[in-house]
Design an enzyme around this catalytic site. Structure first.
Site, PDB file in Angstrom:
ATOM      1  CG  HIS A 147       8.442   0.348   6.024  1.00 52.35           C
ATOM      2  ND1 HIS A 147       8.768  -0.985   6.121  1.00 52.35           N
ATOM      3  CD2 HIS A 147       7.099   0.408   6.210  1.00 52.35           C
ATOM      4  CE1 HIS A 147       7.694  -1.691   6.389  1.00 52.35           C
ATOM      5  NE2 HIS A 147       6.651  -0.876   6.431  1.00 52.35           N
ATOM      6  NE  ARG A 169      -2.865   1.681  10.020  1.00 50.75           N
ATOM      7  CZ  ARG A 169      -3.109   0.703   9.159  1.00 50.75           C
ATOM      8  NH1 ARG A 169      -2.212  -0.236   8.969  1.00 50.75           N
ATOM      9  NH2 ARG A 169      -4.246   0.674   8.491  1.00 50.75           N
ATOM     10  CG  MET A 213      -1.915  -1.197   1.146  1.00 45.65           C
ATOM     11  SD  MET A 213      -3.425  -0.969   2.070  1.00 45.65           S
ATOM     12  CE  MET A 213      -2.790  -0.810   3.717  1.00 45.65           C
ATOM     13  CE  LYS A 233       3.744  -4.295  11.608  1.00 41.60           C
ATOM     14  NZ  LYS A 233       2.607  -3.868  10.774  1.00 41.60           N
ATOM     15  N   GLY A 275      11.104  -2.666   5.576  1.00 39.00           N
ATOM     16  CA  GLY A 275      10.374  -3.946   5.630  1.00 39.00           C
ATOM     17  C   GLY A 275       9.890  -4.338   4.239  1.00 39.00           C
ATOM     18  CG  HIS A 276       6.919  -1.979   2.192  1.00 32.84           C
ATOM     19  ND1 HIS A 276       6.810  -0.779   2.864  1.00 32.84           N
ATOM     20  CD2 HIS A 276       5.704  -2.559   2.261  1.00 32.84           C
ATOM     21  CE1 HIS A 276       5.577  -0.645   3.318  1.00 32.84           C
ATOM     22  NE2 HIS A 276       4.881  -1.710   2.969  1.00 32.84           N
TER      23      HIS A 276
HETATM   24  P1  AMP Z   1       1.486  -2.876   3.461  1.00 31.00           P
HETATM   25  O1  AMP Z   1       2.047  -1.841   2.536  1.00 31.00           O
HETATM   26  O2  AMP Z   1       1.450  -2.465   4.897  1.00 31.00           O
HETATM   27  O3  AMP Z   1       0.177  -3.461   2.949  1.00 31.00           O
HETATM   28  O4  AMP Z   1       2.520  -4.076   3.429  1.00 31.00           O
HETATM   29  C1  AMP Z   1       2.890  -4.695   2.230  1.00 31.00           C
HETATM   30  C2  AMP Z   1       3.624  -5.969   2.543  1.00 31.00           C
HETATM   31  O5  AMP Z   1       4.791  -5.662   3.309  1.00 31.00           O
HETATM   32  C3  AMP Z   1       2.777  -6.932   3.404  1.00 31.00           C
HETATM   33  O6  AMP Z   1       2.992  -8.265   2.970  1.00 31.00           O
HETATM   34  C4  AMP Z   1       3.331  -6.697   4.782  1.00 31.00           C
HETATM   35  O7  AMP Z   1       3.166  -7.805   5.652  1.00 31.00           O
HETATM   36  C5  AMP Z   1       4.788  -6.442   4.488  1.00 31.00           C
HETATM   37  N1  AMP Z   1       5.424  -5.730   5.593  1.00 31.00           N
HETATM   38  C6  AMP Z   1       4.955  -4.620   6.229  1.00 31.00           C
HETATM   39  N2  AMP Z   1       5.763  -4.277   7.242  1.00 31.00           N
HETATM   40  C7  AMP Z   1       6.766  -5.194   7.250  1.00 31.00           C
HETATM   41  C8  AMP Z   1       7.929  -5.399   8.069  1.00 31.00           C
HETATM   42  N3  AMP Z   1       8.204  -4.587   9.095  1.00 31.00           N
HETATM   43  N4  AMP Z   1       8.745  -6.436   7.789  1.00 31.00           N
HETATM   44  C9  AMP Z   1       8.477  -7.271   6.758  1.00 31.00           C
HETATM   45  N5  AMP Z   1       7.398  -7.137   5.945  1.00 31.00           N
HETATM   46  C10 AMP Z   1       6.561  -6.114   6.193  1.00 31.00           C
END
Ligand code: AMP
Length: 289
Positions: free
Chosen positions: A34, A189, A30, A151, A36-37
């Site tokens: 960061h 967030r 989304m 996560k 993590g992505h």
């Molecule tokens: P989001 O943009 O929050 O929908 O996350 C996109 C993908 O990145 C999802 O599969 C999340 O689980 C993963 N993700 C988000 N935060 C982290 C993190 N800290 N470490 C690893 N993967 C993450």
């Protein structure tokens, strides 16, 4: 990096690539990217030959309209990060491209209670929204490999159910959570935390570790350790939605003896920000310095 805003262009390009035997690795996001992505993108690049990322803030998975409005958007920085990470393809649709007939339910998946427990219980409709968007995205990209973060542990289980239901032979890889140096799980967030809340936020992971250590040492006192963990967080200033020990596949509450894939999962508010985290209960997670 090629950027596609329309699914027809994306699909035409991917069809050509598939013809050259590319192994398509997909990372749905989304945005507000960061590290993590980026860890998912790195893994996708290592295992696939074509790395596809999507950025779409999916309205149907937000049960709270204010949360949807406040969701951080950092597209310019995201584009720079994706280029630097050598992402091959970015799919950047608008809502009409994803939901041409509006946000109607196009797929029904029996989530076998996953949407009733933990995140599902506290965010009604959230996982059905995740199913709708993932069904659409996976149908378009048709990846060989799909990378998602543990996560969002429950989300990974939900998407596995979608893949089983659709009988899609995609290889879903659940990747470890990337954390800040103080242990806080990275999340888009986190950008919304005040300075004071940011200082407090690592307590969430610390508490998970303390409770997990307590349960490992005294499995028969599991309920006491969970209660103590909730109280500890409340006293520190969190508003706790849940802190539970659950079976790693069904997310049903567990009791001693601890199954090998058990997880400890938490959701709590700090000011106006809802944070989630989880760790394995049977194995030891490293303690951050
Ligand atoms: P989001 O943009 O929050 O929908 O996350 C996109 C993908 O990145 C999802 O599969 C999340 O689980 C993963 N993700 C988000 N935060 C982290 C993190 N800290 N470490 C690893 N993967 C993450």
């Amino acid at each position: 990096m090629r950027v596609f805003k329309h699914h027809k262009d994306l699909c035409a390009y991917l069809e050509l690539q598939r013809g050259t035997n590319s192994l398509i690795a997909f990372v749905p996001t989304m945005g507000a990217l960061h590290p993590g992505h980026l860890s998912l993108i790195r893994a996708a690049r290592q295992e696939g030959t074509l790395c596809v990322v999507s950025i779409f803030v999916n309205p149907t998975q937000f049960n709270d309209p204010a949360d949807f409005e406040a969701y951080p958007k950092t597209l310019d920085a995201d584009l720079r990060l994706l280029e630097a990470a050598h992402c091959d393809v970015l799919y950047l649709p608008d809502a009409l491209d994803i939901y041409p007939d509006g946000p109607v339910q196009t797929v029904s998946v029996d989530l076998q209670g996953l949407d009733q427990r933990l995140e599902g219980a506290h965010r009604p409709g959230h996982f059905q929204g995740v199913v709708q968007v993932m069904d659409r995205l996976l149908g378009l990209v048709q990846p060989n490999l799909l990378f998602m973060g543990l996560k969002d542990y429950q989300q990974v289980l939900v998407v596995r159910r979608l893949l089983d239901t659709r009988r899609w032979p995609m290889n879903l890889k659940g990747m470890e959570t990337c954390r800040e140096a103080d242990g806080l799980a990275m999340s888009s967030r986190n950008l919304r935390l005040s300075g004071e809340a940011r200082q407090l936020a690592p307590k969430l992971y610390q508490t998970l570790q303390e409770v997990a250590a307590g349960i490992r040492a005294e499995p028969s006192k599991l309920a006491d350790w969970l209660k103590q963990g909730r109280q500890q967080l409340q006293h520190a200033g969190f508003s706790v939605e849940y802190l539970e020990a659950a079976d790693g596949k069904t997310l049903e509450p567990i009791q001693a003896p601890i199954p090998p894939d058990a997880r400890l999962l938490v959701a709590a508010w700090l000011e106006q920000v809802r944070l989630i985290d989880n760790i394995g209960l049977a194995a030891t997670d490293p303690i951050p310095s």
